[in-house]
Design an enzyme around this catalytic site. Sequence first.
Site, PDB file in Angstrom:
ATOM      1  N   HIS A 198      -3.291   2.939   5.793  1.00 43.91           N
ATOM      2  CA  HIS A 198      -4.196   2.096   5.013  1.00 43.91           C
ATOM      3  C   HIS A 198      -4.758   0.956   5.869  1.00 43.91           C
ATOM      4  CE1 HIS A 198      -1.293  -1.221   4.790  1.00 43.91           C
ATOM      5  NE2 HIS A 198      -0.371  -0.305   4.591  1.00 43.91           N
ATOM      6  N   GLU A 240       5.215   3.512   0.336  1.00 44.66           N
ATOM      7  CA  GLU A 240       5.888   2.809   1.418  1.00 44.66           C
ATOM      8  C   GLU A 240       7.390   2.724   1.147  1.00 44.66           C
ATOM      9  OE1 GLU A 240       6.480   2.072   4.275  1.00 44.66           O
ATOM     10  OE2 GLU A 240       5.023   0.501   4.796  1.00 44.66           O
TER      11      GLU A 240
END
Length: 402
Positions: A76, A159
């Site tokens: 990202h 994550e």
Amino acid sequence: PPLFYSFCTAISKPAQKQNVMWSRRAVLALQRGPLRTFCGRKRRLVSAGRVLRDEETSVIDLRMLVRAQRIILVRHGESAGNVDPAAYVNTPDWRIPLTAKGWEDAHRAGVRIKEFIRDGPLYIYTSPYLRTKQTLAGMVGAFDTNEIVGVREEPRLTEQQFGNFQNVMRVRQARELRARFGRFYYRFPEGESGLDVYNRVTSFIATLFRDFANPDIARSNLTVIIITHGLTLRLFLMRFFHYTIHDFEQSHNPRNGAFVVMELVSKGEGKQLREWYELTHGIDALKLPQQRKFGSLWKILQEAREDIVKEEEEAELATLRSVTQADGSSDGDVSGRSRYGCDARETVEEAAAAAAEAAAANAKRDAAIEEDEAWLVRRKKDAEEDAQGGVDRKKCCKPPDW
């Protein structure tokens, strides 16, 4: 045929036990041609000696197993947590947005991927975190939306969990402890270890290959794009290419908006056709070693040497106390989330302060240990004197204050 009937009967009887046994003759017979089969209560795909479940369709066609031409993993763009770790104090990790630079990272990644793959169908998986979905939004403008076969939100791509609302100092101390313990096995309080992420990525890879047998997704020249996070990206590659824990510990996260390309390689034709994936782009930024077709005994034995492990632990601690977050350099060594998992751009002063706090805590602990040892020595000496002199004295040596 009788052979196939007996095989179906074998795997239909308690198929839930997962201990299906078959002869090599049966497997080879099934591999000679494509089969549309339904065996028992569990639908299974038999190919190259493996069994893959299909819980979605009642009929499986082995001819539909079409591997994607390439798999692209994207980290990202820059998030608010990459800039200021205090963002995690009051905002959940999964709601941390991109910064203005993060949107630029996302758009740049989309343009570069479009230049790399040219035209062709796309299928996209994304982590459900806000920053990954915003990265997708920034990338999608570079593609022709008619080429996007589908998009799926995949929670297993999230994550590593560091806890809920995070205390900055507590997380920093936990990351220093992780550097000593090992990033793969260390579990954050109220969070996950690297092994936990590795396990859920493993199950996602199985889903990925099952999707390659889905006629609504599988097609020639398909490009799969996976938008995820730095640590998850590296653990995906570790699992897919069978890197060792030592390799993972030495690797680095790519910079924000960077991507890694896995290309499909084919060799032979017909029944001799063999296909596999190779890393062709972005591998240098991760600091991963060259791929090996088979495991290396010499490499495993080298990693097992205690002196090497000790040297690596000392190097990790020295690096943690002296090296700071990079300023977003293009080499991708330590930008965004660092090799220690720090989701912030720490300055030299912050790193020095953290090292000073750790040194003070260690000194205080050592002083307490020395005081305890001195107290035990005094108690032992007094006991010996009493025994030798026959003096009945009740000494009360107050223990040190813990």
